[in-house]
Design an enzyme around this catalytic site. Structure first.
Site, mmCIF file in Angstrom:
data_model
loop_
_atom_site.group_PDB
_atom_site.id
_atom_site.type_symbol
_atom_site.label_atom_id
_atom_site.label_comp_id
_atom_site.label_asym_id
_atom_site.label_seq_id
_atom_site.Cartn_x
_atom_site.Cartn_y
_atom_site.Cartn_z
ATOM 1 N N HIS A 122 74.134 37.585 67.506
ATOM 2 C CA HIS A 122 73.533 37.468 66.172
ATOM 3 C C HIS A 122 74.435 38.065 65.110
ATOM 4 O O HIS A 122 73.979 38.451 64.048
ATOM 5 C CB HIS A 122 72.195 38.196 66.100
ATOM 6 C CG HIS A 122 71.249 37.804 67.173
ATOM 7 N ND1 HIS A 122 71.157 38.483 68.357
ATOM 8 C CD2 HIS A 122 70.368 36.787 67.241
ATOM 9 C CE1 HIS A 122 70.244 37.907 69.121
ATOM 10 N NE2 HIS A 122 69.758 36.880 68.480
ATOM 11 N N LYS A 160 65.213 37.182 76.490
ATOM 12 C CA LYS A 160 66.435 37.952 76.273
ATOM 13 C C LYS A 160 66.071 39.327 75.708
ATOM 14 O O LYS A 160 65.147 39.443 74.899
ATOM 15 C CB LYS A 160 67.373 37.211 75.295
ATOM 16 C CG LYS A 160 67.743 35.812 75.776
ATOM 17 C CD LYS A 160 68.839 35.173 74.939
ATOM 18 C CE LYS A 160 68.497 34.912 73.489
ATOM 19 N NZ LYS A 160 67.307 34.066 73.272
ATOM 20 N N ASP A 207 62.067 39.816 70.481
ATOM 21 C CA ASP A 207 61.748 38.840 71.527
ATOM 22 C C ASP A 207 60.815 39.453 72.569
ATOM 23 O O ASP A 207 59.815 38.854 72.970
ATOM 24 C CB ASP A 207 63.028 38.358 72.215
ATOM 25 C CG ASP A 207 63.879 37.495 71.302
ATOM 26 O OD1 ASP A 207 64.519 38.061 70.410
ATOM 27 O OD2 ASP A 207 63.884 36.264 71.474
ATOM 28 N N GLY A 238 65.329 33.074 68.932
ATOM 29 C CA GLY A 238 65.756 32.597 67.635
ATOM 30 C C GLY A 238 66.607 31.351 67.798
ATOM 31 O O GLY A 238 67.250 31.157 68.823
ATOM 32 N N SER A 239 66.595 30.502 66.769
ATOM 33 C CA SER A 239 67.488 29.348 66.789
ATOM 34 C C SER A 239 68.897 29.806 66.400
ATOM 35 O O SER A 239 69.099 30.924 65.949
ATOM 36 C CB SER A 239 66.977 28.277 65.832
ATOM 37 O OG SER A 239 65.753 27.766 66.307
ATOM 38 N N GLY A 240 69.868 28.914 66.601
ATOM 39 C CA GLY A 240 71.249 29.259 66.276
ATOM 40 C C GLY A 240 72.098 29.507 67.505
ATOM 41 O O GLY A 240 73.285 29.804 67.376
ATOM 42 N N HIS A 241 71.469 29.414 68.712
ATOM 43 C CA HIS A 241 72.207 29.650 69.960
ATOM 44 C C HIS A 241 72.365 28.371 70.781
ATOM 45 O O HIS A 241 72.663 28.426 71.961
ATOM 46 C CB HIS A 241 71.473 30.684 70.823
ATOM 47 C CG HIS A 241 71.142 31.951 70.108
ATOM 48 N ND1 HIS A 241 72.107 32.708 69.492
ATOM 49 C CD2 HIS A 241 69.970 32.598 69.897
ATOM 50 C CE1 HIS A 241 71.532 33.773 68.936
ATOM 51 N NE2 HIS A 241 70.235 33.718 69.165
#
Lengths: 213, 333
Positions: free
Chosen positions: B219, B104, B109, B53-56
């Protein structure tokens, strides 16, 4: 009415998937609320988005035959939903398609076998066991109920029995502690919440009962 | 919600446009949201693909480049990429020596990378091996959960396995070193504040001004427990103690200590925390030989930090020191 010759063709699969999409759209807020309690608050919106893409494909130029329709549905869900629910629902429809094989119409036993193959695919993908508080807790009793009711004359009745078993399985997830997925990180705090995946899975079986009997 | 965005729906794609503009050494497939090193596929080299996911950020796209990843797949915010993306990336980087997927440990995922590996093998015959990172000691009772989450050690796996691939090791050997790093690393994180997913528009969880959350994931998932705000010295204890009680970090070739920012905490505080962590480690007989301090695996604008310790062996240490040239990590070149 007794109907031991009922078959499920591409039009039947089309009706079933559309009914599922409608049910998810109507219950999107509820699914997301359930998911916000023990997950990440996107089950309703993710599934609704994926099924919208599925409907767009059905409205376009859908392929012929039940297997091709199931496969298209699975691939579309896999590529548009993301997360665990996309992989699991996608796998369900893809495995159903494989089990259905090249035929214009499935008979009742063939449909039940394909449904079970789809559920087996979910287990293979998600490694869930009964009682883990997942969609499997609604689907496993549903395929068992369908198989048990099959030999009779009444396919619609068998599907209703499956839908009732799915609903009971869904309700039975509430007191469980989650052992799979993001809800499992909550440990005991997941107890007392109905599982969103089991809830959408019960909608899937109810849609079959409404359209395929 | 105040954010530097145009439309919540366009955050990921517009950030990728910016990466493309800022980094001509990368090649970006905007349709599939894949970041490639510009010279991919590198013939004869094992290729590394990660994603999530994006945001990391900078994980994973900021770690694409020589010495680290060959491609990274960007999912929606906090949502795993889909198999088509991962398949496209896998095909796009395969230089004939096979592809390592670094995943991860989150349910979505793992499933989506699994499907991609199956499809890639069936359709193109690319050999794929997946290594799943699961270093978060905050998750107890792995038997009854989805297992420990992949957090800080993922950055170290990508660097060290990337160096192993760059020096010409085969797929089995690169996967082996990736697994060794995961097995020798442990992490624990904490949050001072929640974060706001742009599409949601409000904080993922409520955290009162006088409380902090210990044992968070990346998250905004819940942590182990909530405690009253405490001095950095005590917070460092709360993070390091569970790590040291999970694995013996004394002896051997020393430890890499990594203090990671969650996105909203300044370097000033991260270095202050590093001092506290280093002090505890020295008292505990743990020898630190390498360090990393900064925001490398983040959770949007969450304030807080995580601590990752990696017990190095000679091989890992040499691979850590090897040259790397990516937007997020760069040395020796």
């Amino acid at each position: 009415m007794a109907d031991s010759t009922a078959t499920i063709d591409a039009a039947g699969i089309d009706r079933w998937i559309r009914a599922f999409a409608t049910a998810v759209a109507e219950n999107e807020g509820m699914l997301t609320r359930l998911d916000s309690a023990i997950g990440d608050a996107d089950h309703g919106s993710n599934l609704a988005r994926g099924l919208k893409a599925v409907l767009a494909k059905l409205d376009g130029s859908p392929p012929e035959g039940p297997a091709a329709l199931l496969k298209q549905t699975g691939m579309t869900l896999v590529s548009s939903v993301g997360g665990a629910s996309g992989a699991l629902y996608g796998t369900f429809f893809l495995r159903m398609a494989t089990a259905a094989g090249a035929t214009d119409a499935l008979d009742q036993a063939g449909f039940a076998a394909a449904l079970r193959a789809g559920v087996d695919g979910i287990v293979a993908r998600g490694k869930a066991e009964a009682g883990d508080k997942t969609m499997y807790d609604a689907l496993a009793p549903a395929v068992d109920a369908l198989d048990a009711a099959l030999g009779g004359e009444d396919f619609a009745g068998a599907l209703r029995a499956a839908a009732a078993a799915a609903a009971a399985g869904r309700d039975a997830t509430t007191p469980l502690q989650a052992r799979k997925g993001r809800a499992s990180y909550l440990g005991e705090r997941s107890i007392g919440h109905q599982d969103p995946g089991a809830t959408s899975a019960a909608l899937l079986i109810a849609a079959a009962a409404d359209t395929l009997g | 919600m105040k954010k530097l965005i145009n439309d919540p729906a366009d955050v990921v794609s517009e950030a990728l446009l910016g990466m493309a503009a800022a980094h001509p050494e990368l090649r970006i497939d905007h349709e599939n949201k894949i970041i490639y090193r510009a010279d991919a596929p590198v013939q004869g080299k094992v290729a590394l693909v990660s994603g999530g996911g994006s945001g990391h950020e900078p994980l994973h796209g900021g770690f694409v480049g020589p010495g680290m990843l060959d491609a990274a797949c960007a999912g929606e915010i906090f949502t795993s990429p889909v198999p088509e993306q991962v398949m496209a990336a896998t095909r796009g980087v395969d230089g004939g020596a096979g592809v390592l997927h670094i995943v991860k440990n989150y349910t979505g995922d793992v499933m989506n990378f699994d499907m991609a590996a199956e499809l890639a093998a069936a359709e193109s015959g690319v050999e794929v091996v997946a290594v799943v990172t699961d270093d978060d000691v905050a998750v107890q009772d792995s038997l009854y959960t989805a297992g420990r989450r992949g957090v800080g050690v993922t950055v170290l796996v990508e660097k060290i396995a990337g160096a192993a691939a760059a020096e010409g090791r085969d797929l089995a050997a690169v996967a082996d070193v990736a697994r060794r790093v995961d097995a020798a690393g442990r992490s624990m994180g904490m949050a001072l504040t929640s974060c706001t997913v742009p599409a949601a528009g409000r904080p993922t969880f409520d955290l009162p001004d006088d409380e902090i959350e210990i044992g968070i994931g990346i998250h905004g998932e819940p942590g182990r427990r909530r405690v009253p705000t405490a001095p950095a010295r005590e917070v460092a204890e709360m993070l390091v103690e569970p790590i040291l009680s999970d694995l013996d970090f004394t002896g051997g070739d020393g430890v890499l200590a990594f203090v990671n920012g969650m996105g909203g905490t300044p370097l000033l505080e991260l270095y202050l925390m590093y001092n506290e962590v280093a002090t505890i480690l020295a008292k505990s007989g743990v020898t630190v030989v390498r360090s990393l301090v900064g925001p490398y695996i983040t959770s949007l604008e969450m304030a807080g930090c995580s601590v990752t310790l990696l017990k190095l062996d000679e091989d890992m240490l040499r691979l850590w020191d090897a040259p790397v040239r990516t937007p997020g990590l760069r040395w020796g070149v």
